[in-house]
Design an enzyme around this catalytic site. Structure first.
Site, PDB file in Angstrom:
ATOM      1  N   CYS A  91      36.550  32.056  52.485  1.00 16.31           N
ATOM      2  CA  CYS A  91      37.762  32.424  53.037  1.00 16.31           C
ATOM      3  C   CYS A  91      38.808  31.406  52.709  1.00 16.31           C
ATOM      4  O   CYS A  91      39.938  31.859  52.731  1.00 16.31           O
ATOM      5  CB  CYS A  91      37.246  32.140  54.672  1.00 16.31           C
ATOM      6  SG  CYS A  91      35.922  32.796  55.207  1.00 16.31           S
ATOM      7  N   SER A 108      25.458  36.699  61.195  1.00 13.48           N
ATOM      8  CA  SER A 108      26.399  37.601  60.424  1.00 13.48           C
ATOM      9  C   SER A 108      25.452  38.337  59.871  1.00 13.48           C
ATOM     10  O   SER A 108      24.422  37.869  59.128  1.00 13.48           O
ATOM     11  CB  SER A 108      27.456  37.130  59.704  1.00 13.48           C
ATOM     12  OG  SER A 108      28.364  37.863  58.852  1.00 13.48           O
ATOM     13  N   GLN A 157      24.846  30.766  58.491  1.00 19.61           N
ATOM     14  CA  GLN A 157      24.111  30.281  56.947  1.00 19.61           C
ATOM     15  C   GLN A 157      22.355  29.805  57.288  1.00 19.61           C
ATOM     16  O   GLN A 157      21.904  29.629  56.308  1.00 19.61           O
ATOM     17  CB  GLN A 157      24.831  29.243  56.264  1.00 19.61           C
ATOM     18  CG  GLN A 157      26.413  29.535  56.015  1.00 19.61           C
ATOM     19  CD  GLN A 157      26.476  30.660  55.070  1.00 19.61           C
ATOM     20  OE1 GLN A 157      25.435  30.919  54.368  1.00 19.61           O
ATOM     21  NE2 GLN A 157      27.727  30.948  54.641  1.00 19.61           N
ATOM     22  N   THR A 179      32.787  36.136  62.933  1.00 12.79           N
ATOM     23  CA  THR A 179      34.040  35.701  63.109  1.00 12.79           C
ATOM     24  C   THR A 179      34.367  35.887  64.809  1.00 12.79           C
ATOM     25  O   THR A 179      34.850  35.144  65.554  1.00 12.79           O
ATOM     26  CB  THR A 179      35.137  35.863  62.291  1.00 12.79           C
ATOM     27  OG1 THR A 179      34.777  35.394  61.157  1.00 12.79           O
ATOM     28  CG2 THR A 179      36.530  35.323  62.832  1.00 12.79           C
ATOM     29  N   ASN A 205      28.270  25.793  55.493  1.00  8.21           N
ATOM     30  CA  ASN A 205      28.465  26.975  54.456  1.00  8.21           C
ATOM     31  C   ASN A 205      28.872  26.332  53.014  1.00  8.21           C
ATOM     32  O   ASN A 205      28.929  26.947  51.988  1.00  8.21           O
ATOM     33  CB  ASN A 205      29.330  27.846  54.896  1.00  8.21           C
ATOM     34  CG  ASN A 205      30.666  27.468  55.236  1.00  8.21           C
ATOM     35  OD1 ASN A 205      30.617  26.723  56.261  1.00  8.21           O
ATOM     36  ND2 ASN A 205      31.731  27.695  54.750  1.00  8.21           N
TER      37      ASN A 205
END
Ligand code: PLP
Length: 384
Positions: free
Chosen positions: A324, A200, A180, A73, A152
């Site tokens: 999220c 990530s 992803q 993020t 995602n």
């Protein structure tokens, strides 16, 4: 502690790889600050640079192109908010099915934005994208184009080669959210015409709380977090050395744990099982190339929270929409962008597999689902 029997929410976060865990624990006790010039500091710098090499190798980047951040993020926000500012961009063109981290950063940029719809198969509308890029070019405006590698929620693989063919020959910038895709699909950042990319750790078996922005040298973007001169002057703050080391270890080890073909077979098993349980089953993105570890489906008439709660009581963790947004159950903007009818979108569940998923997990999920469906139909019978 909640006892989870069957975890099938790996797109939200996957289990830590043993190599990553061992590296994190080994690094946690090492004293010092990597910015210090003495031996203790240099030892920590070496650990960070080893991790950087590993991330670079796994993503096809050069080591200088890797900037560690506190999450994907943050990397996304740096690319979009700080990037747009430094790169003199005056417009952002983005896929309507991007992760909320991208959408919120686009909003925060304060620039003019153009959202590109997805088609019914979950793919970005390339014609609309081309028209938007051409429009920016004709107006003499520099655009930042944001397209994700893999969605995602649906696992749909976006046609990045075609997107690059559109943006590559222009002077517009391309940012790719590859969160992803990293660890699952081949990435070749340095050779591609993508300018910036976010990844990530916790989606590949590394720890939560660390990510990276891959950035080409011509994108000399300003810092999102000022402060010290860490990360080649691109991200202030003492580095989370243990997490970075764990990210590097995961990037190096993931290919020996994540067997894409085996996972895809498990996904097929889920889809076959689902089709037997619900003849009117809808699988979103089924006609598109998908990452192979995600099934996003709906059983019309049975809303997702009912199914999720029933499955949770059976010890099975799945999600509706992205993690999220699943805390506050809202309708998926991704399915909305695919023009899925709202009442069908409300029934969407996402099952996602990871490196340690097994046939037993799949069968436990299908058995639990059958039970929940039976209870649901009994309740409906009583209510009728
Ligand atoms: N982009 C995509 C496609 C994601 O799936 C996620 C996490 O769900 C993110 C960005 C955000 O990643 P992080 O949790 O590292 O901030």
């Amino acid at each position: 502690m909640v006892k989870l029997l069957t975890y099938l929410d790996h797109c939200a976060s996957t289990k830590l790889l043993p190599e990553s865990r061992a590296t994190i624990i080994e690094t946690l006790d090492i004293v010092g600050n990597p910015s210090s010039v003495h031996g203790a500091g240099r030892a920590l710098t070496t650990i960070i640079e080893t991790a950087r090499d590993r991330i670079a190798k796994a993503s096809g980047a050069t080591r200088k192109q890797v900037i560690f951040t506190g999450s994907a993020t943050e990397a996304i926000t740096q690319a979009i908010v700080a990037g747009a500012r430094t790169l003199s961009v005056s417009e952002i063109i983005f896929g309507a099915g991007e992760h909320m981290a991208v959408i919120k950063a686009v909003e925060a940029s304060g620039l003019e934005t153009t959202s590109i719809a997805l088609n019914g198969d979950g793919l970005i509308d390339l014609e609309a994208l081309e028209a938007a890029v051409d429009h920016a070019t004709a107006a003499g405006r520099l655009a930042l184009v944001c397209v994700q590698a893999v969605n995602n929620e649906t696992g749909v693989v976006q046609p990045l080669a075609a997107v690059e063919a559109l943006t590559g020959p222009t002077s517009h910038f391309l940012f790719v959210d590859a969160v992803q895709a990293f660890g699952k699909l081949d990435l070749d950042f340095a050779a591609s015409s993508t300018d910036m990319m976010a990844i990530s750790a916790h989606k590949i078996g590394g720890p939560r709380g660390v990510g990276a922005l891959l950035v080409k040298a011509h994108c000399d973007i300003v810092k999102l977090i000022p402060g010290g001169g860490q990360e080649q002057g691109r991200r202030g703050g003492t580095e989370a050395v243990a997490l970075i080391a764990g990210f590097g270890a995961a990037a190096e080890a993931v290919s020996s744990h994540y067997d894409g073909a085996a996972i895809a077979k498990l996904t097929d098993r889920i889809e076959t099982g689902l089709a037997k349980l619900a003849p009117n089953l809808v699988i979103f993105g089924a006609q598109s190339a998908r990452s192979g570890n995600v099934v996003n489906f709906a059983m019309p008439g049975i809303i997702a929270p009912v199914m999720m709660m029933g499955l949770d009581l059976e010890g099975v963790a799945v999600s509706s929409g992205s993690a999220c947004s699943s805390g506050k159950v809202g309708r998926s903007h991704v399915l909305g962008a695919m023009n899925v009818a709202p009442e069908l979108a409300d029934c969407a569940l996402r099952v996602s597999l990871g490196w340690n998923s097994t046939k037993q997990d799949v069968d436990r999920f299908l058995n639990a689902l059958e039970k929940v469906l039976l209870q649901h139909s009994k309740k409906r019978g009583h209510a009728a």
